[in-house]
Design a protein around this motif. Structure first.
Motif, PDB file in Angstrom:
ATOM      1  N   VAL A 210       0.851  -1.189   0.000  1.00 53.06           N
ATOM      2  CA  VAL A 210       0.000   0.000   0.000  1.00 53.06           C
ATOM      3  C   VAL A 210       0.886   1.238   0.000  1.00 53.06           C
ATOM      4  N   LEU A 211       0.612   2.150  -0.932  1.00 50.74           N
ATOM      5  CA  LEU A 211       1.348   3.402  -1.038  1.00 50.74           C
ATOM      6  C   LEU A 211       0.349   4.536  -0.846  1.00 50.74           C
ATOM      7  N   MET A 212       0.513   5.270   0.240  1.00 49.86           N
ATOM      8  CA  MET A 212      -0.432   6.334   0.573  1.00 49.86           C
ATOM      9  C   MET A 212       0.271   7.684   0.522  1.00 49.86           C
ATOM     10  N   ALA A 213      -0.181   8.558  -0.357  1.00 48.96           N
ATOM     11  CA  ALA A 213       0.371   9.904  -0.472  1.00 48.96           C
ATOM     12  C   ALA A 213      -0.634  10.903   0.095  1.00 48.96           C
ATOM     13  N   SER A 214      -0.213  11.640   1.118  1.00 46.84           N
ATOM     14  CA  SER A 214      -1.049  12.683   1.727  1.00 46.84           C
ATOM     15  C   SER A 214      -2.405  12.162   2.181  1.00 46.84           C
ATOM     16  N   ALA A 215      -2.389  11.090   2.932  1.00 52.02           N
ATOM     17  CA  ALA A 215      -3.643  10.530   3.439  1.00 52.02           C
ATOM     18  C   ALA A 215      -4.206  11.410   4.552  1.00 52.02           C
ATOM     19  N   PRO A 216      -5.408  11.956   4.393  1.00 45.99           N
ATOM     20  CA  PRO A 216      -5.994  12.813   5.432  1.00 45.99           C
ATOM     21  C   PRO A 216      -6.687  11.975   6.506  1.00 45.99           C
ATOM     22  N   LEU A 217      -5.920  11.123   7.163  1.00 41.10           N
ATOM     23  CA  LEU A 217      -6.505  10.168   8.105  1.00 41.10           C
ATOM     24  C   LEU A 217      -7.127  10.853   9.310  1.00 41.10           C
ATOM     25  N   GLY A 218      -6.744  12.098   9.552  1.00 39.78           N
ATOM     26  CA  GLY A 218      -7.366  12.842  10.638  1.00 39.78           C
ATOM     27  C   GLY A 218      -8.818  13.193  10.364  1.00 39.78           C
ATOM     28  N   LEU A 219      -9.267  13.020   9.106  1.00 36.45           N
ATOM     29  CA  LEU A 219     -10.649  13.317   8.745  1.00 36.45           C
ATOM     30  C   LEU A 219     -11.492  12.065   8.581  1.00 36.45           C
ATOM     31  N   ALA A 220     -10.870  10.908   8.593  1.00 39.14           N
ATOM     32  CA  ALA A 220     -11.563   9.666   8.253  1.00 39.14           C
ATOM     33  C   ALA A 220     -12.771   9.441   9.155  1.00 39.14           C
ATOM     34  N   GLY A 221     -13.894   9.183   8.523  1.00 41.66           N
ATOM     35  CA  GLY A 221     -15.082   8.847   9.277  1.00 41.66           C
ATOM     36  C   GLY A 221     -15.902  10.033   9.731  1.00 41.66           C
ATOM     37  N   GLY A 222     -15.324  11.219   9.771  1.00 40.95           N
ATOM     38  CA  GLY A 222     -16.074  12.386  10.199  1.00 40.95           C
ATOM     39  C   GLY A 222     -16.505  12.284  11.648  1.00 40.95           C
ATOM     40  N   THR A 223     -17.650  12.836  11.975  1.00 36.95           N
ATOM     41  CA  THR A 223     -18.178  12.826  13.338  1.00 36.95           C
ATOM     42  C   THR A 223     -19.615  12.344  13.309  1.00 36.95           C
ATOM     43  N   ASP A 224     -20.099  11.865  14.435  1.00 36.03           N
ATOM     44  CA  ASP A 224     -21.479  11.386  14.505  1.00 36.03           C
ATOM     45  C   ASP A 224     -22.465  12.503  14.190  1.00 36.03           C
ATOM     46  N   ALA A 225     -22.193  13.702  14.725  1.00 33.50           N
ATOM     47  CA  ALA A 225     -23.103  14.824  14.479  1.00 33.50           C
ATOM     48  C   ALA A 225     -23.142  15.175  12.998  1.00 33.50           C
ATOM     49  N   MET A 226     -21.986  15.173  12.346  1.00 32.73           N
ATOM     50  CA  MET A 226     -21.938  15.500  10.925  1.00 32.73           C
ATOM     51  C   MET A 226     -22.668  14.439  10.112  1.00 32.73           C
ATOM     52  N   ASN A 227     -22.410  13.174  10.415  1.00 30.93           N
ATOM     53  CA  ASN A 227     -23.070  12.104   9.677  1.00 30.93           C
ATOM     54  C   ASN A 227     -24.584  12.159   9.840  1.00 30.93           C
ATOM     55  N   TRP A 228     -25.023  12.493  11.055  1.00 32.50           N
ATOM     56  CA  TRP A 228     -26.466  12.604  11.281  1.00 32.50           C
ATOM     57  C   TRP A 228     -27.051  13.744  10.458  1.00 32.50           C
TER      58      TRP A 228
END
Length: 433
Positions: A210-228
């Motif tokens: 796996v080669l990951m360039a600039s993975a914004p892992l700090g954003l992965a999944g968002g937040t429960d409030a945002m998803n709702w």
């Protein structure tokens, strides 16, 4: 008369086209999908003409998150019927075992881009590194990751990508590739996709690195409030609406996502706890379990957030006032850390502590004072050089010809043998671990 090669593959007889030192087979259908339904792998057909690029998933012609100053899709058509791959292979180069394969998953915040976009032309990467590049187009935005908010409408884009990997395993030998030597690679949202494919159900054995360039892992999944909030708006979407109406609704969903703060920058994307992904609570253990089986190379740029900050006029003015630039650089550094650095380091440390092999690289600043120096996406012109970059703020000019081959060599060696860089490249790459 065009120079063509017919390739007898399990998917069908594919007509590929010679382009200088590569052979291209473009726009090959790997699956079909009805709106808001999982993909169905494409059965074999008699003949496939690989002469035209595949269409892009429906999207706005310009990236709404970054205010791109050029149309990254160029002349590509847009269609919901977009599940296509394109194969680029070196001309007249074969090995008994088959060439290494790099599967490219484009970025664009899960709302923009396409595998066959000109900015991702793999010509230089394939010819210089003697590898086969498979470029992927998958569903985006509401069509690929949200639908009307129902559980079964989530993660359809992930399922598209898994379908691609099955296609590679079945067909790539016919194109001269080695199905036992497959690397998945992506930048930005594409890197995020690669990270989550590592722990998605049904992917075991489909890739090896796996080669990951600039993975914004700090954003992965968002937040429960945002998803709702997104789900509430998405419930109003008419499943029979036109594509234009779907894109208009997607804009309304994006506005609702602003409650998520920074997470709204990639509000569409993978959703934990919905097939084929584990829950957020189980994700770390899932990554730890697969770590010994998958080699990982992670890269990021030194000033990632400068890409986005540059489109805020007040920040541009701050940059122009040299005495206040330290304030701006502090802001860029802080947000870069929140979105990219901290989560990336956590991912990498867990991978290594769990028995996985890997390395982290930093694409360093050229020090030329440009606002977009070493910004997010600044490595793309080096990996995929081409004239189209000359019309963009990311143009590296003469530096492309010097730094580009070095970065492509690192990618090529990792794809070919899993070789991890241990020595920095002065003026281009620092080794972080």
């Amino acid at each position: 008369m065009e120079d063509t090669r017919d390739i007898a593959a399990p998917c069908g007889r594919v007509r590929a086209y010679v382009d200088r030192d590569v052979i291209r087979a473009r726009g090959i259908r790997y699956a079909r999908a009805e709106r808001f339904l999982p993909p169905v792998d494409e059965p074999p057909v008699d003949f496939i003409d690989g002469g035209q690029p595949g269409p892009a998933s429906p999207q706005l012609r310009r990236d709404p998150n970054a205010g791109m100053t050029f149309d990254q899709l160029g002349g590509l058509p847009i269609s919901e019927d977009c599940l296509r791959v394109s194969v680029t292979m070196p001309k007249d180069t074969t090995t008994e075992a088959g060439l290494p394969v790099l599967v490219w998953i484009h970025g664009g915040a899960y709302v923009a881009g396409a595998g066959d976009a000109e900015i991702y032309d793999p010509y230089a990467l394939a010819t210089e590194q003697n590898i086969i590049v498979v470029s992927v187009t998958y569903r985006l935005g509401v069509l690929g990751y949200l639908g009307t908010g129902r559980d079964e409408h989530l993660n359809l884009g992930v399922l598209d990508q898994i379908s691609v990997l099955r296609w590679v395993q079945t067909n790539i030998s016919a194109f001269g590739g080695n199905p036992d030597n497959v690397t998945i690679a992506g930048q930005s949202a594409g890197a995020d996709a690669c990270a989550h494919l590592m722990i998605a159900e049904g992917t075991e054995g489909l890739f090896h690195r796996v080669l990951m360039a600039s993975a914004p892992l700090g954003l992965a999944g968002g937040t429960d409030a945002m998803n709702w909030a997104m789900g509430k708006v998405a419930q109003k979407i008419d499943p029979e609406a036109s594509v234009d109406e779907i894109l208009q609704a997607q804009e309304e969903v994006h506005k609702a996502a602003l409650v998520g703060g920074l997470h709204a920058g990639m509000c569409f994307g993978v959703r934990y706890g919905q097939y084929p992904l584990p829950t957020r609570a189980d994700a770390a253990e899932a990554w730890a379990q697969v770590a010994p089986k998958i080699e990982v190379l992670m890269t990021r740029t030194e000033r990632e957030i400068a890409f986005f900050a540059g489109f805020v006029p007040a920040l541009r003015r701050l940059h122009d006032r040299k005495l206040t630039s330290p304030m701006l650089e502090s802001l860029i550094s802080g947000i870069t850390s929140a979105v990219y650095t901290r989560a990336g380091r956590e991912f990498f440390d867990r991978h290594r502590m769990s028995g996985g092999q890997g390395a982290r690289l930093l694409i360093v600043s050229r020090g030329d004072g440009s606002f977009f120096d070493a910004a997010h996406s600044g490595d793309l012109p080096l990996i995929f050089p081409g004239d189209i970059w000359h019309d963009s703020f990311l143009d590296y000019g003469a530096t492309t010809g010097i730094a580009g081959p070095e970065l492509r060599r690192i990618w090529g060696e990792f794809t070919t043998s899993g070789t991890l860089p241990r020595v920095p490249v002065p003026g281009l790459v620092d080794i972080m671990g």
